[in-house]
Scaffold this active site. Sequence first.
Site, PDB file in Angstrom:
ATOM      1  N   ASN A  12      -4.170  -0.651   5.006  1.00 15.93           N
ATOM      2  CA  ASN A  12      -3.422  -1.959   4.673  1.00 15.93           C
ATOM      3  C   ASN A  12      -2.298  -2.232   5.579  1.00 15.93           C
ATOM      4  OD1 ASN A  12      -3.618  -3.625   3.018  1.00 15.93           O
ATOM      5  ND2 ASN A  12      -1.980  -2.358   1.879  1.00 15.93           N
ATOM      6  N   LYS A  14      -1.313  -5.139   5.537  1.00 11.55           N
ATOM      7  CA  LYS A  14      -0.338  -6.210   4.873  1.00 11.55           C
ATOM      8  C   LYS A  14      -0.099  -7.064   5.731  1.00 11.55           C
ATOM      9  CE  LYS A  14       0.973  -2.073   1.508  1.00 11.55           C
ATOM     10  NZ  LYS A  14       1.874  -1.507   1.460  1.00 11.55           N
ATOM     11  N   HIS A 101      -4.016  -4.895  -5.452  1.00 15.63           N
ATOM     12  CA  HIS A 101      -2.875  -4.158  -5.000  1.00 15.63           C
ATOM     13  C   HIS A 101      -0.943  -4.049  -5.716  1.00 15.63           C
ATOM     14  CE1 HIS A 101      -0.176  -2.639  -2.561  1.00 15.63           C
ATOM     15  NE2 HIS A 101      -0.898  -1.564  -1.465  1.00 15.63           N
ATOM     16  N   GLU A 173      -2.885   3.834  -6.825  1.00 18.88           N
ATOM     17  CA  GLU A 173      -1.853   3.767  -5.811  1.00 18.88           C
ATOM     18  C   GLU A 173      -0.832   3.957  -6.426  1.00 18.88           C
ATOM     19  OE1 GLU A 173      -2.482   2.829  -2.042  1.00 18.88           O
ATOM     20  OE2 GLU A 173      -2.209   0.255  -3.423  1.00 18.88           O
ATOM     21  N   GLY A 181       8.570   0.625   3.934  1.00 23.42           N
ATOM     22  CA  GLY A 181       8.544   0.012   5.355  1.00 23.42           C
ATOM     23  C   GLY A 181       8.508   1.108   6.489  1.00 23.42           C
ATOM     24  N   SER A 224       2.353   5.837   0.765  1.00 21.55           N
ATOM     25  CA  SER A 224       2.558   6.902   2.237  1.00 21.55           C
ATOM     26  C   SER A 224       2.221   7.743   2.925  1.00 21.55           C
ATOM     27  CB  SER A 224       4.321   7.275   1.913  1.00 21.55           C
ATOM     28  OG  SER A 224       4.574   6.525   1.189  1.00 21.55           O
ATOM     29  N   GLY A 245      -1.078   2.321   4.048  1.00 22.40           N
ATOM     30  CA  GLY A 245      -0.516   0.857   4.880  1.00 22.40           C
ATOM     31  C   GLY A 245       0.336   1.288   6.236  1.00 22.40           C
ATOM     32  N   GLY A 246       1.692   2.135   5.712  1.00 21.64           N
ATOM     33  CA  GLY A 246       2.759   2.264   7.265  1.00 21.64           C
ATOM     34  C   GLY A 246       1.564   2.066   8.457  1.00 21.64           C
TER      35      GLY A 246
END
Length: 263
Positions: A12, A14, A101, A173, A181, A224, A245-246
Amino acid sequence: MKKHKKKIIVANIKMNLLSVLERDNYLKSLEGEIKKGGFDDVEVIFCPPSVYLESFSKTLKGKKVFVGAQNIHWEKKGTFTGEISAPMVKGINATHVIIGHSERRHGLGEDNEMVNRKLKAALEEGITPIFCFGETRNERDLGATKDVITKQIIEGLGDISPMKLSKIIFAYEPVWAISAGPGMPSVVPNSNEIMELRILVKKIITEKYGASRAEEIRITYGGSVNANILKPTCLDSGMDGALVGGESLIPLKFMELARMLNK
Ligand code: PGA
């Protein structure tokens, strides 16, 4: 015989990769990682910002990975400024779409009814929806996790037919575990907590659709995820993969996670 279920990993991205140069560097590095192989038994899906969907789709064509959108509107076309639709996503050969999401639910007012419409729009077009749900920190502290998840799943699925259920990738999630971030510290649930949640989802699906449908569905964990926590959160917990994500912003790190999921 039970059908073998492939593990899943979703990038993802983003609202990242701010320039064409950054995007091109990402794709170049990703192509190198893909060449190294080692992820044959994993469904690997990249969800870039919508402006990059076409370039991702063209560059990654025939490379055994998939491209998906981060969101769609439920209508096919018309007066919906700023939106993209399922036929558009399909038209550029993207195959998946993230729906519901938490950053859209809590930041942009997306509710369960909208999620339901979007899930149906994707399924109608033959696009695989990645259906996200999860409780906030506050809901968890109040002991409302079970109720929140049940409502999100029941209302999100709404009148979707049993036949379509196995086409959906479920994505748990917990909002409180999603990183704020890159490099931001975060708390994540342990494998037992995630396993309990998995059992809850299967129970909800069993009650609505029957045990054999519940058996078929695939559920991923997101929040995470990195190489240190992939095993407890996504494997030991019995989950079918990860929504990342990150760590998906660095192809080398992300594809390493894909290889770790490969049996
Ligand atoms: P994260 O994001 O891996 O950076 O926590 C996951 C997600 O929001 O999908």
